[in-house]
Design a protein around this motif. Structure first.
Motif, PDB file in Angstrom:
ATOM      1  N   GLU A  25       0.955  -1.206  -0.097  1.00 12.73           N
ATOM      2  CA  GLU A  25      -0.050   0.071   0.130  1.00 12.73           C
ATOM      3  C   GLU A  25       0.863   1.473   0.016  1.00 12.73           C
ATOM      4  OE1 GLU A  25      -3.262   0.560  -0.210  1.00 12.73           O
ATOM      5  OE2 GLU A  25      -3.493  -1.512  -0.527  1.00 12.73           O
ATOM      6  N   ARG A  26       1.938   1.319   0.785  1.00 12.92           N
ATOM      7  CA  ARG A  26       2.941   2.344   0.883  1.00 12.92           C
ATOM      8  C   ARG A  26       3.443   2.645  -0.518  1.00 12.92           C
ATOM      9  NH1 ARG A  26       6.981   4.973   1.101  1.00 12.92           N
ATOM     10  NH2 ARG A  26       7.907   3.771  -0.558  1.00 12.92           N
ATOM     11  N   ALA A  27       3.739   1.442  -1.175  1.00 16.31           N
ATOM     12  CA  ALA A  27       4.507   1.683  -2.407  1.00 16.31           C
ATOM     13  C   ALA A  27       3.340   2.253  -3.389  1.00 16.31           C
ATOM     14  CB  ALA A  27       4.852   0.422  -2.992  1.00 16.31           C
ATOM     15  N   ILE A  28       2.118   1.915  -3.486  1.00 11.01           N
ATOM     16  CA  ILE A  28       1.282   2.617  -4.261  1.00 11.01           C
ATOM     17  C   ILE A  28       0.865   3.852  -4.004  1.00 11.01           C
ATOM     18  CG2 ILE A  28      -1.045   2.194  -5.237  1.00 11.01           C
ATOM     19  CD1 ILE A  28      -0.698  -0.670  -4.590  1.00 11.01           C
ATOM     20  N   SER A  29       0.805   4.257  -2.657  1.00 12.76           N
ATOM     21  CA  SER A  29       0.650   5.670  -2.256  1.00 12.76           C
ATOM     22  C   SER A  29       1.788   6.466  -2.552  1.00 12.76           C
ATOM     23  CB  SER A  29       0.569   5.788  -0.619  1.00 12.76           C
ATOM     24  OG  SER A  29       0.587   6.825  -0.320  1.00 12.76           O
ATOM     25  N   ASP A  30       3.096   5.970  -2.397  1.00 16.79           N
ATOM     26  CA  ASP A  30       4.174   6.763  -2.960  1.00 16.79           C
ATOM     27  C   ASP A  30       4.271   7.138  -4.315  1.00 16.79           C
ATOM     28  OD1 ASP A  30       6.872   8.036  -2.669  1.00 16.79           O
ATOM     29  OD2 ASP A  30       7.844   6.090  -1.787  1.00 16.79           O
ATOM     30  N   TYR A  31       3.779   5.939  -5.258  1.00 12.92           N
ATOM     31  CA  TYR A  31       3.970   6.106  -6.642  1.00 12.92           C
ATOM     32  C   TYR A  31       2.693   7.113  -7.035  1.00 12.92           C
ATOM     33  CZ  TYR A  31       2.282   4.946 -11.299  1.00 12.92           C
ATOM     34  OH  TYR A  31       1.827   5.108 -12.831  1.00 12.92           O
ATOM     35  N   THR A  32       1.610   7.086  -6.346  1.00 18.67           N
ATOM     36  CA  THR A  32       0.731   8.184  -6.463  1.00 18.67           C
ATOM     37  C   THR A  32       0.822   9.500  -6.512  1.00 18.67           C
ATOM     38  OG1 THR A  32      -0.993   6.326  -5.807  1.00 18.67           O
ATOM     39  CG2 THR A  32      -1.879   8.428  -5.851  1.00 18.67           C
ATOM     40  N   GLN A  33       1.539   9.752  -5.342  1.00 18.80           N
ATOM     41  CA  GLN A  33       1.988  11.204  -5.163  1.00 18.80           C
ATOM     42  C   GLN A  33       3.314  11.472  -6.155  1.00 18.80           C
ATOM     43  OE1 GLN A  33       3.160  12.903  -1.410  1.00 18.80           O
ATOM     44  NE2 GLN A  33       5.303  12.423  -1.754  1.00 18.80           N
ATOM     45  N   ALA A  34       4.095  10.563  -6.546  1.00 19.26           N
ATOM     46  CA  ALA A  34       5.033  10.939  -7.665  1.00 19.26           C
ATOM     47  C   ALA A  34       4.304  11.136  -8.922  1.00 19.26           C
ATOM     48  CB  ALA A  34       6.199   9.672  -7.422  1.00 19.26           C
ATOM     49  N   SER A  35       3.429  10.377  -9.212  1.00 22.85           N
ATOM     50  CA  SER A  35       2.590  10.555 -10.456  1.00 22.85           C
ATOM     51  C   SER A  35       1.790  12.022 -10.548  1.00 22.85           C
ATOM     52  CB  SER A  35       1.511   9.425 -11.078  1.00 22.85           C
ATOM     53  OG  SER A  35       1.617   8.501  -9.944  1.00 22.85           O
ATOM     54  N   SER A  36       1.311  12.331  -9.307  1.00 26.39           N
ATOM     55  CA  SER A  36       0.694  13.590  -9.217  1.00 26.39           C
ATOM     56  C   SER A  36       1.617  14.818  -9.625  1.00 26.39           C
ATOM     57  CB  SER A  36       0.021  13.678  -7.879  1.00 26.39           C
ATOM     58  OG  SER A  36       0.999  14.192  -6.899  1.00 26.39           O
ATOM     59  N   LYS A  37       2.970  14.603  -9.515  1.00 27.17           N
ATOM     60  CA  LYS A  37       3.935  15.762  -9.681  1.00 27.17           C
ATOM     61  C   LYS A  37       4.444  15.694 -11.008  1.00 27.17           C
ATOM     62  CE  LYS A  37       5.053  16.274  -4.835  1.00 27.17           C
ATOM     63  NZ  LYS A  37       5.976  15.792  -3.878  1.00 27.17           N
ATOM     64  N   LYS A  38       4.118  14.511 -11.697  1.00 28.42           N
ATOM     65  CA  LYS A  38       5.050  14.215 -13.037  1.00 28.42           C
ATOM     66  C   LYS A  38       3.917  13.804 -13.978  1.00 28.42           C
ATOM     67  CE  LYS A  38       9.115  11.786 -14.392  1.00 28.42           C
ATOM     68  NZ  LYS A  38       8.808  11.269 -15.535  1.00 28.42           N
ATOM     69  N   LEU A  39       3.689  14.422 -15.045  1.00 25.50           N
ATOM     70  CA  LEU A  39       2.724  14.230 -16.272  1.00 25.50           C
ATOM     71  C   LEU A  39       2.702  12.804 -16.934  1.00 25.50           C
ATOM     72  CD1 LEU A  39       2.193  17.609 -17.516  1.00 25.50           C
ATOM     73  CD2 LEU A  39       0.549  16.377 -16.379  1.00 25.50           C
ATOM     74  N   ASP A  40       4.241  12.373 -17.384  1.00 23.13           N
ATOM     75  CA  ASP A  40       4.449  11.335 -18.215  1.00 23.13           C
ATOM     76  C   ASP A  40       5.107  10.310 -17.276  1.00 23.13           C
ATOM     77  OD1 ASP A  40       6.574  12.732 -17.642  1.00 23.13           O
ATOM     78  OD2 ASP A  40       7.743  12.241 -19.434  1.00 23.13           O
ATOM     79  N   MET A  41       4.326   9.960 -16.273  1.00 22.57           N
ATOM     80  CA  MET A  41       4.812   8.816 -15.320  1.00 22.57           C
ATOM     81  C   MET A  41       4.237   7.374 -16.041  1.00 22.57           C
ATOM     82  SD  MET A  41       5.925   8.959 -12.353  1.00 22.57           S
ATOM     83  CE  MET A  41       6.385   7.989 -10.923  1.00 22.57           C
ATOM     84  N   LYS A  42       5.554   6.380 -16.272  1.00 22.12           N
ATOM     85  CA  LYS A  42       5.002   5.298 -16.354  1.00 22.12           C
ATOM     86  C   LYS A  42       4.206   4.427 -15.459  1.00 22.12           C
ATOM     87  CE  LYS A  42       9.595   4.292 -18.539  1.00 22.12           C
ATOM     88  NZ  LYS A  42      10.859   3.317 -18.026  1.00 22.12           N
ATOM     89  N   ASN A  43       3.573   3.325 -15.897  1.00 19.99           N
ATOM     90  CA  ASN A  43       2.606   2.475 -15.091  1.00 19.99           C
ATOM     91  C   ASN A  43       3.355   2.016 -13.994  1.00 19.99           C
ATOM     92  OD1 ASN A  43       0.522   2.796 -16.941  1.00 19.99           O
ATOM     93  ND2 ASN A  43       1.128   1.055 -18.005  1.00 19.99           N
ATOM     94  N   PHE A  44       2.565   1.836 -12.916  1.00 20.06           N
ATOM     95  CA  PHE A  44       3.127   1.574 -11.772  1.00 20.06           C
ATOM     96  C   PHE A  44       4.042   0.095 -11.994  1.00 20.06           C
ATOM     97  CE2 PHE A  44       2.980  -1.442  -7.833  1.00 20.06           C
ATOM     98  CZ  PHE A  44       3.501  -0.613  -7.076  1.00 20.06           C
ATOM     99  N   GLU A  45       3.351  -0.971 -12.798  1.00 21.38           N
ATOM    100  CA  GLU A  45       4.017  -2.080 -12.838  1.00 21.38           C
ATOM    101  C   GLU A  45       5.421  -2.136 -13.806  1.00 21.38           C
ATOM    102  OE1 GLU A  45       0.041  -3.369 -14.427  1.00 21.38           O
ATOM    103  OE2 GLU A  45       1.553  -4.917 -15.346  1.00 21.38           O
ATOM    104  N   ASP A  46       5.525  -1.131 -14.597  1.00 17.42           N
ATOM    105  CA  ASP A  46       6.803  -1.038 -15.321  1.00 17.42           C
ATOM    106  C   ASP A  46       7.850  -0.353 -14.503  1.00 17.42           C
ATOM    107  OD1 ASP A  46       5.154  -1.729 -17.493  1.00 17.42           O
ATOM    108  OD2 ASP A  46       4.638   0.142 -18.229  1.00 17.42           O
ATOM    109  N   LEU A  47       7.512   0.121 -13.510  1.00 14.71           N
ATOM    110  CA  LEU A  47       8.507   0.892 -12.488  1.00 14.71           C
ATOM    111  C   LEU A  47       8.829  -0.424 -11.542  1.00 14.71           C
ATOM    112  CD1 LEU A  47       6.938   4.403 -12.443  1.00 14.71           C
ATOM    113  CD2 LEU A  47       9.308   3.641 -13.400  1.00 14.71           C
TER     114      LEU A  47
END
Ligand code: A3P
Length: 272
Positions: free
Chosen positions: A114-136
């Motif tokens: 859950e923490r990883a997904i939360s962290d990723y969600t925060q990062a994507s909110s700051k970056k427009l061209d964010m890759k998919n979670f699973e690609d990272l």
């Protein structure tokens, strides 16, 4: 967003800024802001409102600079600060020890998936061209190898970071706060927190209400605000839907690390 409590101590002594006697050192995206805001309700605790980043970024500015970042306190009040990056930054334990080997530290932990997904969600909110979670999350999109160097994964291997801290401090100087409990039963978690910090039991059930719109506990009256207060929009965000197969692989990855954390702390956090 500093706040000096209104109540004058009996002694009539003046407030002054002091180095913290307790820190919230992590973990990012586990509920550290919620914990800090709940703690700040306590009249015997004063905390800096923003993250100070002294031990990781501004250590060369010295203890005097650090002290001046703290809110004024009366004798007997506990000074605190929270900077979640402390938990995962290499040189921090040694530096904290040099300031105060008896310091108390609080660590909020949460299911690392859950923490990883939360962290990723925060990062994507700051970056427009964010890759998919699973690609990272995996070393190459199709392989099943978890990329342990990717921040959202690396930070969640709590035991690794904790072991570095335990080279400098005994376990008794840490309190582990369940990020899940902090949501489902904040008052119970606050009993543990106040006992650990050695302050009277003050923050209790009656300070919280469940805001059904937000879906999280909020404060009926927060420090420095007259009425009810929830955390901001960036806390308690909706997460993107992640494929169950991806979740499963991450769960398997974290399982042995979680087991060691349970063993070392003596707490079963009950993560799936
Ligand atoms: P999400 O936004 O992913 O749900 P931190 O403050 O360490 O960055 O942690 C943020 C997380 O705190 C949020 O992650 C949310 O799940 C959790 N949280 C715990 N208690 C909360 C509360 N009372 N209000 C909002 N979020 C809370």
């Amino acid at each position: 967003t500093e706040n000096v409590h209104q109540t004058e101590p009996k002694s009539g002594k003046k407030a002054k800024r002091r180095l913290p006697q307790a820190l919230i050192i992590g973990v990012k995206k586990c509920g550290t802001r919620a914990l800090l805001e709940f703690i700040r309700v306590h009249p015997d605790i004063r905390a800096a409102g923003s993250e100070i980043h002294f031990f990781d970024r501004f250590h060369d500015r010295g203890f005097e600079w650090y002290r001046l970042q703290m809110p004024p306190t009366f004798e007997g009040q506990v000074t605190m600060e929270k900077t979640p990056s402390y938990f995962v930054t290499r040189d921090v334990p040694k530096r904290v020890f040099q300031m105060n080997p008896a310091i108390k530290m609080l660590i909020v932990v949460r299911d690392p998936v859950e923490r990883a997904i939360s962290d990723y969600t925060q990062a994507s909110s700051k970056k427009l061209d964010m890759k998919n979670f699973e690609d990272l999350a995996f070393i190459n999109g199709s392989s099943k190898l978890v990329d342990t160097t990717w921040g959202p994964v690396r930070i969640g291997v709590y035991i690794r970071h904790l072991e570095r801290w335990l080279r400098h401090f005994p376990l008794s100087q840490f309190l582990f706060v369940s990020g899940e409990q902090l949501i489902t039963n904040p008052a119970a978690e606050m009993v543990r927190v106040q006992r650990f910090l050695g302050v009277k039991q003050f923050v209790s059930q009656q300070h919280f209400y469940l805001n059904t719109t937000k879906g999280f506990p909020c404060l009926l009256k927060a420090a420095g605000s007259p009425g009810p207060r929830c955390l901001g929009k960036t806390k308690g965000r909706n997460h993107p839907l992640i494929k169950m197969s991806v979740i499963q692989l991450l769960r398997e990855f974290f399982r042995p690390f979680n087991a060691r954390l349970y063993q070392v702390t003596g707490i079963n956090f009950g993560w799936p």
